[in-house]
Every structure is written in C-alpha cells, then in structure tokens.
Design an enzyme around this catalytic site. Sequence first.
Site, PDB file in Angstrom:
ATOM      1  N   ARG A 110       0.856  -1.190   0.000  1.00 20.75           N
ATOM      2  CA  ARG A 110       0.000   0.000   0.000  1.00 20.75           C
ATOM      3  C   ARG A 110       0.892   1.240   0.000  1.00 20.75           C
ATOM      4  O   ARG A 110       1.748   1.391   0.878  1.00 20.75           O
ATOM      5  CB  ARG A 110      -0.907   0.014   1.234  1.00 20.75           C
ATOM      6  CG  ARG A 110      -1.766   1.271   1.305  1.00 20.75           C
ATOM      7  CD  ARG A 110      -2.599   1.367   2.586  1.00 20.75           C
ATOM      8  NE  ARG A 110      -3.174   2.702   2.672  1.00 20.75           N
ATOM      9  CZ  ARG A 110      -3.179   3.470   3.755  1.00 20.75           C
ATOM     10  NH1 ARG A 110      -2.630   3.029   4.881  1.00 20.75           N
ATOM     11  NH2 ARG A 110      -3.712   4.663   3.725  1.00 20.75           N
ATOM     12  N   HIS A 155      -3.117  11.103   0.693  1.00 17.15           N
ATOM     13  CA  HIS A 155      -2.647  10.776   2.040  1.00 17.15           C
ATOM     14  C   HIS A 155      -2.033  12.036   2.660  1.00 17.15           C
ATOM     15  O   HIS A 155      -0.808  12.148   2.801  1.00 17.15           O
ATOM     16  CB  HIS A 155      -1.627   9.638   1.983  1.00 17.15           C
ATOM     17  CG  HIS A 155      -1.348   8.987   3.301  1.00 17.15           C
ATOM     18  ND1 HIS A 155      -1.420   7.625   3.507  1.00 17.15           N
ATOM     19  CD2 HIS A 155      -0.981   9.510   4.497  1.00 17.15           C
ATOM     20  CE1 HIS A 155      -1.098   7.338   4.753  1.00 17.15           C
ATOM     21  NE2 HIS A 155      -0.828   8.474   5.379  1.00 17.15           N
ATOM     22  N   GLU A 201      -7.565   8.478   6.352  1.00 15.50           N
ATOM     23  CA  GLU A 201      -7.952   9.054   7.646  1.00 15.50           C
ATOM     24  C   GLU A 201      -8.487  10.490   7.561  1.00 15.50           C
ATOM     25  O   GLU A 201      -7.939  11.397   8.207  1.00 15.50           O
ATOM     26  CB  GLU A 201      -6.765   9.024   8.614  1.00 15.50           C
ATOM     27  CG  GLU A 201      -6.233   7.650   8.884  1.00 15.50           C
ATOM     28  CD  GLU A 201      -5.003   7.671   9.774  1.00 15.50           C
ATOM     29  OE1 GLU A 201      -4.789   6.695  10.514  1.00 15.50           O
ATOM     30  OE2 GLU A 201      -4.244   8.663   9.751  1.00 15.50           O
ATOM     31  N   ASN A 341      -7.283   1.716   9.938  1.00 18.48           N
ATOM     32  CA  ASN A 341      -6.020   2.045  10.602  1.00 18.48           C
ATOM     33  C   ASN A 341      -6.254   1.982  12.103  1.00 18.48           C
ATOM     34  O   ASN A 341      -7.028   2.779  12.641  1.00 18.48           O
ATOM     35  CB  ASN A 341      -5.542   3.440  10.215  1.00 18.48           C
ATOM     36  CG  ASN A 341      -4.980   3.501   8.804  1.00 18.48           C
ATOM     37  OD1 ASN A 341      -4.964   2.503   8.089  1.00 18.48           O
ATOM     38  ND2 ASN A 341      -4.520   4.665   8.407  1.00 18.48           N
ATOM     39  N   TYR A 343      -4.461   1.668  16.008  1.00 15.20           N
ATOM     40  CA  TYR A 343      -3.266   1.732  16.848  1.00 15.20           C
ATOM     41  C   TYR A 343      -3.552   1.674  18.338  1.00 15.20           C
ATOM     42  O   TYR A 343      -2.676   1.304  19.100  1.00 15.20           O
ATOM     43  CB  TYR A 343      -2.468   3.011  16.553  1.00 15.20           C
ATOM     44  CG  TYR A 343      -1.813   3.024  15.204  1.00 15.20           C
ATOM     45  CD1 TYR A 343      -0.533   2.510  15.023  1.00 15.20           C
ATOM     46  CD2 TYR A 343      -2.476   3.536  14.100  1.00 15.20           C
ATOM     47  CE1 TYR A 343       0.073   2.504  13.771  1.00 15.20           C
ATOM     48  CE2 TYR A 343      -1.879   3.533  12.849  1.00 15.20           C
ATOM     49  CZ  TYR A 343      -0.610   3.011  12.686  1.00 15.20           C
ATOM     50  OH  TYR A 343      -0.028   3.008  11.445  1.00 15.20           O
TER      51      TYR A 343
END
Length: 516
Positions: A110, A155, A201, A341, A343
């Site tokens: 990616r 991005h 995001e 995503n 975390y």
Amino acid sequence: MRIGFPRWVCSCSFFLGLFLVDSKTHTSFHEEVIKRSDFPDGFLFGVATSAYQIEGAYLEDGKSLNNWDVFALSPGNIENGDNGFIADDHYHRYLEDINIIQSLGVDAYRFSISWSRVLPRGRFGDVNPNGILFYNKILDNLLFRGIRPFVTIYHYDFPEELEDRYGSWLSPLMQEDYVHFAETCFKNFGDRVKDWFTMNEPNLFTQMGYEKGTYPPSRCSPPFGNCSSGNSDIEPLIVMHNMLLAHGKTVKLYRRDYQHEQGGSIGIVVDCFMYEPLTDNDFDQEAANRILAFNIGWALDPLIFGDYPSEMRKYLGDQLPRFSSDERKFMKDGIDFIGVNHYATLYAKDCIHSICSLSGSRAILGFVDASKERDGIPIGAPTGLGSLRVVPRGIREVIEYLKKRYHNKPMFVTENGYSDPKVDDQVQNILQDFDRIEFHKMYMSSLAQAIRDGADVRGYFVWTLMDDFEWRLGYTPRFGLYYIDHQTLNRIPKLSAKWYQDFLKNNTRALEIQDS
C-alpha cells in the site's frame, strides 16, 4: 500513520460528556503463537507507506511545494526541525525498496500518490509527465514481482497552491480539484491498480489540521490550540463535509466511467480507535458508543447509509452540515471496502450524568493522563507516542464494531504498527526489536480471532516498511521493519523484518525467534 489524538472528537466528547484515558491491557508483552496458516486462504499480507513520508525529492522533476513542505519550513512546526525534503529518498531508491518488499514475501504493498508530483498546480496546470512516469515505474515493478498494489490517492499532502488560492478543504472548490486528481490517477494507473483508497484518515486529518492545528494548514481556536486563525468548533465539520463529498463524487465517477472496464474496487481508510467504557455502568457504555459514532461513524456513516450518525445530529444540530437529497443518493453505498487504521484503545467515561474530576485544559479537552492506573493495574504498554498503548484485544473489538454497524462490509487492516517507546540511538538496540515482533504477534492473533468470529477482513498491512517521516513528530518515532541511517540512507533490516519474512513463509522459526 496516525499520530496524536482525536481532539476535535474529544471536544465533542466534552460537550457530550466524555473523557478518555487509555485502556488496560497486558502488564507486559508476552509470547503469542501465530502462523500464517491461521488466516484464511487468499488473505493478503503487506506493508504500507505514504508518499510524503518516504519519497523526498521535494522539488525535483516538476513537483511543486505541497502543504507539508510549507508547514515544515516554519520553525517549531515539526519536532527537531525535521522535514520531508529528503525523507527516505524513495524517489531515487524505489527499485531498492521494491526489492526489499519482494524479499519479505508480502502479497501486497500500500502506497500513495503525491498530488503535487502528478498535478503540481491542481486543476490550474498540466499533468506532470515525470510524476506519471515515476508511479508507472513503481506499478510496473511491483506487478512484475507479483506484488499487488493498493493505492491511496490522497494521504494528507496536496499542492500548496490550492491552499493559497481558496483555502483548500474549507472550500467546495477543493472537491472539484480532488475529483480531477483522482480521475488523472484512474486514467494513468487504473489499468494496473485494482484496489483504490480515495483518502487516508479524513477523520484524523480534519481534527489535527482544523481543530488542534498541529497539521497544516494549522487552523484552530482556544482552548484547543493557539493558532493565528481558525474555528475549532465549526471548521472541522466543514472540512469533513467537503472531503466526504469529494469521495462520493469520485466514487460516482469511477463506477460510471472506469470500474467496469478496469475491474477495480474503491474504498476509504479511516482512523479507528477502539473505545471501551471505563466502568460497567450503562452511562459509560453509552459514552463509548457516542465517541465511536463521533470518530468512526462521522467518516463512514455518510458513505454507507447516506448521512451522518444520528448521535452527531442530536448533539450538534444545525452546526452539522447537511447533504442534499441528490448527494445522499450518490453517497449511500459509496465504498466497496473499509480500510482500518488501528493503533490504540481508550476508555470513555460519561460526564453528562457523572462528575468528571478534571482540571485545566485537560478538563476542556476531556483527557486524563494516560500513565494513570485503574485499580492498581498498569494501563497498557506504551508505543512511543505518548498515550498510545498496546491493547491487542482492541483490534478484535473495533473489527467487531465495524462488522455490526456496517453489516460486515469487507475490510482491510491498512495500518497497524509499533514504535519503540525508548529513545535509543544505539543502532544495535534499534535493530533488536523484540517488542515490535511481539506487538504484531499479539495483534495478528486478535485479528485472526475476529475473522474466525465471522468478520470479513481480507488483508493486514504492517505500518511501516521502513522508518520514515512521522508528520509533526519528524523522524523520532520508528515504526519500520527497516532502520534508516539518515547519514547514508542505507536500509538496514531489523529483527522484525526477518520475523515477518519467516511468518509469511509459515516458517516455525518465526515462532521461536524470541528465544534465539
């Protein structure tokens, strides 16, 4: 990679009566047994990067200044005065990096397209042939080696000219610029790219750029930040609305003009914290549900159901923008898959029916010091980014939440990774990254359980291939499987790179490496 906290969501959580702390987990890392064969046939494993974080060559071959280039030029914006002007020099070393990717044995890679490298002036100028050539070479070399490209169109980085002309994402004009950029990518790369993500995001970028002001264009207002201009209550809502409409218009165009011929699919990547109630009472459970809606639902509900979450409309009322009836039609069912995503996991506590004993700015922002303990149990193991904590069950829980809320829409874990919390410049210590190995073992094990429980998850991408420019934190965090010597720019494999290679071969040595 996701840096920082969802402060705009936290400001909403303040108004909603929430505060957040990190979730409890293992008191220390422990060995997990996980094998590639624990995942379904056809499940993809990969690595992920983004253009600005690794490419460098910031003004070469026709590329223009982008928003991050300009942001990094202002003293104090990036830790240690770092910038992405050279980064990992991937622009000149892409063949070396693709060879590294191939050596790992991954199925997929990616990466993102630099908007300012392909369209240096957006709609106001020509396509840059050097930019097209660069990404053509990447795609052709990946496919030659049997590696499936997953491409993120946007991005975080865009031509600074769009900010200067009309305020970028604060203006509806940015929607048209984005669609033009996306179509340029479809025209030039869509014959080889079958997996597209429109954006990375948007929920995080919006919060950091327009609520806290720690990302460009650095707009905010007190008490959330001390910026020269901005409105932290209103502007994030406007920006997200424009980003979602840009996505929706792009998907409409792709499905109408390109998808059938090119045979691809298109989705979006969302920052997905998991939130758990601090206690077992109903109010804290409701608080956790609200904050999930304000973070994840804010980005995904309009693209699946055609409108914002009812939880947001209830508390924000007319401050929350509205989609027209035509917009709702093309926004609904506007993704083929979800990029996740993940975390961190956080606690949520109700402050509508309860008293929250906070003071100062943290009371306003709704945060408690993550180093605190609850009932004498240490709250997780740190990842090197302040309050981000290692909570392996969180990935299973957030996948379960997405499965239920969005009717098991196909998912890819597009980022999951670990930065060593120790600031250590001894290369040998950096390379012996046992904690990173254990992190991925534990998170993969939790993910495998979610899949066994019925979640339609189709791939897992390690963040990241190599240590990179981690936005406002510069080069201090190290998430890579490979260490970058910034004097020589040599790529040096960490122990985790060998572990991942063995894991992908289903080699039992991968299970024994901690004892070797």
